[in-house]
Motif scaffolding. Structure first.
Motif, PDB file in Angstrom:
ATOM      1  N   ILE A 136       0.845  -1.201   0.000  1.00 31.45           N
ATOM      2  CA  ILE A 136       0.000   0.000   0.000  1.00 31.45           C
ATOM      3  C   ILE A 136       0.877   1.247   0.000  1.00 31.45           C
ATOM      4  O   ILE A 136       0.614   2.220  -0.721  1.00 31.45           O
ATOM      5  N   ARG A 137       1.906   1.218   0.838  1.00 31.25           N
ATOM      6  CA  ARG A 137       2.817   2.368   0.907  1.00 31.25           C
ATOM      7  C   ARG A 137       3.477   2.595  -0.453  1.00 31.25           C
ATOM      8  O   ARG A 137       3.557   3.729  -0.934  1.00 31.25           O
ATOM      9  N   ALA A 138       3.932   1.471  -1.069  1.00 29.55           N
ATOM     10  CA  ALA A 138       4.565   1.605  -2.384  1.00 29.55           C
ATOM     11  C   ALA A 138       3.558   2.112  -3.407  1.00 29.55           C
ATOM     12  O   ALA A 138       3.878   2.978  -4.233  1.00 29.55           O
ATOM     13  N   SER A 139       2.342   1.586  -3.352  1.00 27.95           N
ATOM     14  CA  SER A 139       1.309   2.050  -4.288  1.00 27.95           C
ATOM     15  C   SER A 139       0.966   3.512  -4.036  1.00 27.95           C
ATOM     16  O   SER A 139       0.774   4.290  -4.975  1.00 27.95           O
ATOM     17  N   ARG A 140       0.877   3.913  -2.772  1.00 32.95           N
ATOM     18  CA  ARG A 140       0.578   5.301  -2.454  1.00 32.95           C
ATOM     19  C   ARG A 140       1.699   6.215  -2.926  1.00 32.95           C
ATOM     20  O   ARG A 140       1.448   7.275  -3.500  1.00 32.95           O
ATOM     21  N   ASP A 141       2.960   5.750  -2.665  1.00 29.50           N
ATOM     22  CA  ASP A 141       4.081   6.568  -3.122  1.00 29.50           C
ATOM     23  C   ASP A 141       4.081   6.675  -4.650  1.00 29.50           C
ATOM     24  O   ASP A 141       4.328   7.752  -5.196  1.00 29.50           O
ATOM     25  N   ALA A 142       3.784   5.539  -5.287  1.00 29.50           N
ATOM     26  CA  ALA A 142       3.723   5.562  -6.746  1.00 29.50           C
ATOM     27  C   ALA A 142       2.582   6.451  -7.207  1.00 29.50           C
ATOM     28  O   ALA A 142       2.727   7.227  -8.163  1.00 29.50           O
ATOM     29  N   GLY A 145       3.552   9.977  -6.670  1.00 29.84           N
ATOM     30  CA  GLY A 145       4.490  10.370  -7.728  1.00 29.84           C
ATOM     31  C   GLY A 145       3.760  10.644  -9.022  1.00 29.84           C
ATOM     32  O   GLY A 145       4.083  11.587  -9.751  1.00 29.84           O
ATOM     33  N   GLU A 146       2.770   9.867  -9.306  1.00 27.88           N
ATOM     34  CA  GLU A 146       1.957  10.071 -10.497  1.00 27.88           C
ATOM     35  C   GLU A 146       1.127  11.355 -10.360  1.00 27.88           C
ATOM     36  O   GLU A 146       0.922  12.064 -11.327  1.00 27.88           O
ATOM     37  N   VAL A 147       0.671  11.624  -9.164  1.00 30.16           N
ATOM     38  CA  VAL A 147      -0.128  12.839  -8.946  1.00 30.16           C
ATOM     39  C   VAL A 147       0.721  14.064  -9.252  1.00 30.16           C
ATOM     40  O   VAL A 147       0.251  15.041  -9.848  1.00 30.16           O
ATOM     41  N   ARG A 148       1.976  14.036  -8.827  1.00 31.66           N
ATOM     42  CA  ARG A 148       2.862  15.181  -9.100  1.00 31.66           C
ATOM     43  C   ARG A 148       3.014  15.375 -10.616  1.00 31.66           C
ATOM     44  O   ARG A 148       2.917  16.494 -11.128  1.00 31.66           O
ATOM     45  N   THR A 149       3.210  14.242 -11.302  1.00 31.53           N
ATOM     46  CA  THR A 149       3.365  14.326 -12.751  1.00 31.53           C
ATOM     47  C   THR A 149       2.065  14.816 -13.389  1.00 31.53           C
ATOM     48  O   THR A 149       2.075  15.670 -14.284  1.00 31.53           O
ATOM     49  N   ILE A 150       0.945  14.270 -12.909  1.00 34.03           N
ATOM     50  CA  ILE A 150      -0.353  14.674 -13.457  1.00 34.03           C
ATOM     51  C   ILE A 150      -0.611  16.147 -13.149  1.00 34.03           C
ATOM     52  O   ILE A 150      -1.101  16.903 -14.001  1.00 34.03           O
ATOM     53  N   ALA A 151      -0.264  16.574 -11.943  1.00 30.24           N
ATOM     54  CA  ALA A 151      -0.474  17.978 -11.556  1.00 30.24           C
ATOM     55  C   ALA A 151       0.392  18.902 -12.431  1.00 30.24           C
ATOM     56  O   ALA A 151      -0.060  19.964 -12.875  1.00 30.24           O
ATOM     57  N   ALA A 152       1.624  18.462 -12.678  1.00 29.44           N
ATOM     58  CA  ALA A 152       2.511  19.288 -13.518  1.00 29.44           C
ATOM     59  C   ALA A 152       1.960  19.338 -14.943  1.00 29.44           C
ATOM     60  O   ALA A 152       1.922  20.408 -15.571  1.00 29.44           O
ATOM     61  N   ASP A 153       1.511  18.178 -15.495  1.00 30.37           N
ATOM     62  CA  ASP A 153       0.937  18.151 -16.851  1.00 30.37           C
ATOM     63  C   ASP A 153      -0.333  18.992 -16.904  1.00 30.37           C
ATOM     64  O   ASP A 153      -0.566  19.745 -17.880  1.00 30.37           O
TER      65      ASP A 153
END
Length: 181
Positions: A136-142, A145-153
């Protein structure tokens, strides 16, 4: 009714009968009667005392001895039966005690097995829980990380549509990180 001649004959016969006494009560025969009474008594006494009474006494004594022997045998058998009952009750009590100890041992063994199974199940659950938490922690971190990329896009697209400016993805990522802190 009787004829007059018959009446006189009847009266004469009755008078003659009145003179004669009943033979056992006739005093002329008392001596011979007493003699035979004494002889009959002595013979009867000798027969009873020598033959009949010893046999009866022997039978009574034999019966008394047999009854005494039977009572002794019954007392011995009762004592044996009482001893057998005591031995049976003792063995029954021993068997009950052994059954209770076997049941207690079986319960203790079953409790130990159950405790061991519970401990193993708890350890497996703890391991699975830790593994799940790591995933769960790895999925949340992933996901973060995806949220940051999505937010930047999303920021790049929003700035282009709203302001009509072109922003690089690196600048958008720095802006998202600045907002996050």
């Amino acid at each position: 009714m009787l004829a007059p001649e018959s009446q006189s004959e009847y009266a004469e016969g009755a008078g003659h009968a009145a003179e004669a006494a009943f033979p056992p009560f006739d005093p002329t025969y008392f001596a011979s009667q007493l003699f035979w009474l004494a002889i009959s008594f002595i013979v009867l006494y000798v027969l009873l005392s020598r033959f009949v009474l010893p046999r009866i006494g022997g039978a009574i004594e034999e019966r008394r001895d047999r009854i005494a022997d039977d009572l002794d045998t019954a007392a011995q058998l009762k004592a044996q039966a009482d001893e057998t009952v005591r031995a049976y009750e003792k063995s029954l009590a021993d068997a009950r005690a052994k059954a209770h100890s076997v049941a207690a041992e079986a319960k203790a063994a079953a409790d130990a097995e159950v405790a061991e199974a519970i401990r193993k199940a708890d350890a497996e659950l703890e391991a699975k829980l830790a593994e799940s938490e790591d995933r769960i922690r790895a999925s949340r971190d992933a996901a973060l990380g995806e949220v940051r990329t999505i937010a930047a896009d999303t920021a790049v697209v929003a700035v282009e549509h709203l302001a009509g400016l072109e922003v690089s993805e690196d600048d958008a990522a720095k802006a998202v990180d600045a907002v996050k802190e």
